[in-house]
Design an enzyme around this catalytic site. Structure first.
Site, short mmCIF file in Angstrom:
data_model
loop_
_atom_site.label_atom_id
_atom_site.label_comp_id
_atom_site.label_asym_id
_atom_site.label_seq_id
_atom_site.Cartn_x
_atom_site.Cartn_y
_atom_site.Cartn_z
N HIS A 299 -3.88 55.35 -48.80
CA HIS A 299 -2.59 55.94 -49.21
C HIS A 299 -2.57 57.47 -49.16
O HIS A 299 -1.55 58.07 -48.85
CB HIS A 299 -2.18 55.43 -50.60
N ASP A 300 -3.72 58.09 -49.45
CA ASP A 300 -3.75 59.56 -49.46
C ASP A 300 -4.50 60.16 -48.28
O ASP A 300 -4.91 61.31 -48.33
CB ASP A 300 -4.41 60.05 -50.76
N LYS B 13 -4.04 63.61 -46.98
CA LYS B 13 -4.54 64.79 -47.70
C LYS B 13 -5.71 65.47 -46.99
O LYS B 13 -6.04 66.61 -47.29
CB LYS B 13 -4.95 64.41 -49.13
N HIS C 258 1.38 65.28 -47.23
CA HIS C 258 0.34 64.28 -46.98
C HIS C 258 0.92 62.90 -46.71
O HIS C 258 0.29 62.08 -46.03
CB HIS C 258 -0.69 64.25 -48.12
N HIS D 92 4.68 56.17 -51.14
CA HIS D 92 4.11 55.95 -52.48
C HIS D 92 4.48 57.01 -53.51
O HIS D 92 4.20 56.83 -54.69
CB HIS D 92 2.59 55.73 -52.41
N HIS D 93 5.09 58.10 -53.10
CA HIS D 93 5.54 59.10 -54.08
C HIS D 93 7.05 59.07 -54.31
O HIS D 93 7.59 59.94 -55.00
CB HIS D 93 5.11 60.52 -53.67
N ASP E 60 -1.63 54.46 -58.31
CA ASP E 60 -1.85 55.90 -58.11
C ASP E 60 -1.63 56.68 -59.40
O ASP E 60 -2.45 57.51 -59.79
CB ASP E 60 -0.87 56.36 -57.02
FE LIG Z 1 -0.36 60.58 -52.58
FE LIG Z 2 -2.95 59.21 -54.67
#
Ligand SMILES: [Fe+2]
Ligand SMILES: [Fe+2]
Length: 341
Positions: free
Chosen positions: A160-161, A164, A189, A214-215, A243
């Site tokens: 998911h990240d 980044k 990201h 997801h954010h 998360d």
């Molecule tokens: Fe994230």
């Molecule tokens: Fe995350």
């Protein structure tokens, strides 16, 4: 610890590992003395073997989990570092890691203990990715999803990240509050991760969507789009809950951590308007089960043991501290500050 055949098990032996039903409910905890009723129940459930404690031996059921966790962490580190360098993602690496994690989610006490032990021990991005993957798998089990969905949830959590890795480290690890420009960089990201994984045909479309979404929050306060309503899909909603939980319970560089109880309360409060309540609800209901028997520090400074979790108020258990019981459902001003191993 010994693994023995049910046919040779006698009443009076002490259970060496928690026993769970397939959907993740604790049937019998580690340390329980096995009775003839238990033996009958095991036979009904068609168990072949169980773990029992060897007398006089210190048991460590977390050992195996510790190894699996660190192996997954190493692989997550290596594929994320490689992605940063522009090398392709390997299906086998990601698939094998998630398979390993899926197998381990049955040992839920070991899982939460290991997640606690790993806090602050390694680079946040890597431990966070493994933790979110584990939590997503757990959500899948709690919601009785099929095996393929559970595995996809694990992949979504792990990746998911991944975007980044393209954000500057100075911004990612900045101890102070981010400036508006820096926050804009962090927000990227989601799209960077999506663009990276979407080029691989073996990545499920919903998994890619979870990396992108997801954010997002139902009140429109999220990013990258600012979508309103619970429209982001099941995988993205599950990743969002996992998360937030992992971020809250970690000592991130720029904020203090909270106990799993406080985190579950915050998740539940945020579920109306921000997170999907269908997922937060099951998370809130189940997560605190795993802390019965744990030693905790209360906000009044006392040390105690969690002795009972009331299902109607799971984040407010009964604590035995010294000779006194504290019912946190009634003593609202007292909270659990920390869990001790
Ligand atoms: Fe994230
Ligand atoms: Fe995350």
């Amino acid at each position: 610890m010994l693994k023995i055949k049910l046919s040779s098990l006698k009443p009076g032996a002490r259970l060496g590992k928690d026993i769970y039903s397939y959907d993740g409910n604790l049937l019998l905890p580690k340390g329980a003395i096995i009775t003839s009723e238990h033996l009958e129940a095991f036979a009904r459930r068609q168990f072949d073997e169980v773990f029992i404690m060897e007398t006089g031996t210190k048991i460590s059921s977390e050992k195996n989990f510790e190894e699996v966790y660190s192996q997954s962490l190493d692989i997550a580190k290596s594929f994320m570092m490689e992605a940063r360098l522009g090398k392709p993602l390997e299906f086998d690496e990601i698939n094998d890691t998630v398979n390993l994690l899926v197998e381990q989610v049955f040992d839920q006490h070991g899982l939460f203990r290991q997640m606690r032990l790993m806090k602050n021990k390694d680079d946040y991005l890597f431990t966070h990715s493994v933790n979110v993957s584990l939590l997503c798998i757990l959500i899948g089990r709690w919601l009785k999803c099929d095996d393929e969905t559970i595995k996809n949830l694990g992949v979504a959590g792990l990746l998911h990240d991944i975007g980044k890795v393209f954000v500057e480290n100075d911004i990612l690890n900045k101890p102070d509050k981010l400036t508006a420009e820096e926050f804009e960089e962090i927000k990227k990201h989601t799209l960077l991760g999506y663009n990276l994984i979407n080029q691989y045909p073996w990545v499920n479309a919903e998994v890619a969507n979870a990396v992108l979404m997801h954010h997002e929050r139902a009140d429109g306060s999220g990013y990258p789009v600012g979508l309103k309503g619970y429209k982001i899909g099941f995988y993205a909603s599950a990743v969002a809950v996992a998360d937030v939980y992992d971020a809250l319970t970690s000592s991130r560089v720029y904020s203090g951590k909270v106990s799993p109880y406080t985190a579950a309360e915050i998740l539940w409060q945020e579920s109306f308007g921000k997170l999907d309540p269908r997922i937060s609800k099951v998370f809130y209901d189940k997560i605190t089960d795993f802390y019965v028997g744990n030693e905790v520090i209360l906000s009044n400074g006392m040390k105690g043991i969690v002795v009972y979790v009331d299902p109607s108020q799971p984040t407010r258990p009964i604590i035995l501290a010294g000779d006194e019981f504290y019912n946190l459902a009634e003593e609202r001003s007292i909270t659990i500050q920390e869990i001790i191993d």
